[in-house]
Design a protein around this motif. Sequence first.
Motif: not given
Length: 348
Positions: A207-223, A225-227
């Motif tokens: 879990y990466w916060g704000h209902g986000i799971n997985g590094i790919e979704s987290a990277s797109k959500f915070y920045f 872009k793709h990891p």
Amino acid sequence: MGLAAAATTHRLMILGKPPKFSFKNPHNLFGKTLLFCSPNSPTHFNSLLCQRVNSLHSKSPSIRTHHPIQELLLLLAFSLTLLCFRLLSNALLPDFPLHWQRLIAFSREAEARTKSYPKHLWQAIVAYEDSRFFRHFGIDPVGIGRAVLSFSARGGGSTITQQLVRNTFLKNERTFSRKILEMVLALVLERTMSKQRILSSYVCKIYWGHGINGIESASKFYFGKHPSLLSLAESAMLTGLIPAPDLRSPFRDHTSGKTFQARVLRRMVQVGFLDIEMALLTVRQPLHPHLSREEHADGLSDELGVGEKNKQNEEGTISTWDWERESKIKQVCEEMERWALEVRLRST
């Protein structure tokens, strides 16, 4: 039997005495003299009694004696087995075999998806979460000992493998039995999957916060872009979110992203993945978190507070001119520089 023996027998019967014969059986393997007596004679009764006693003695070795110690050990083993089944049923999620098969299949897919991820992303995660990941066998005795000696109420000492096991197979109750089961399953998983598959599954499931799971979704959500396009600064900031992603989110606290980024960079230097000059250069770089989805932006606008002067430009980058935030970020950089100076002085 000859004529003399027959005449003797006839004479004894006339006198009222029972006949008695004794001879050696050539086919008797034991070479003992067999004695035949009349059924009405006392000798016959004694013979039957002796045969009964001998039969009891011959059968006595087959009678098993009961040993209290053996019975106690059997009872203890049975009780421990029942206890293990009880602990498993309380700690494991339902359909455990199905979850295990799904993780094995997911690990293959995750390894293929993460092949293009930059090396500094893996190094940041390993340095901050489990610096001995590639050296231990599923559990880290050094980390466990350090957690026990520090008397940490929040736990600690869990390896990346243990965290993957906990998030995949176990319930949320924090009990001693669950910790033991977590360690056992981590040992088994290390012998089933490769280190890279375990690490790939970990970053793709946590879990990466704000209902986000997985590094790919987290990277797109915070920045946005793709990891595979993440820089060292961005990778370090994302890694700093892992222990408590909702609390450390840069969208809730503008300075937390830089603070925990500096911690990750220091760990990378200590482990040997990064030199001090590169760490100082990275911590001075500005971070620009990016909201890529409108539903999250709408939710975060209320969480950040109405009084904050935040605005979002056309690209979705949150730009906030806040003197308090800027001073805290500068303080983080100064602390990083002082730490680097201490490290250099100790090395000389």
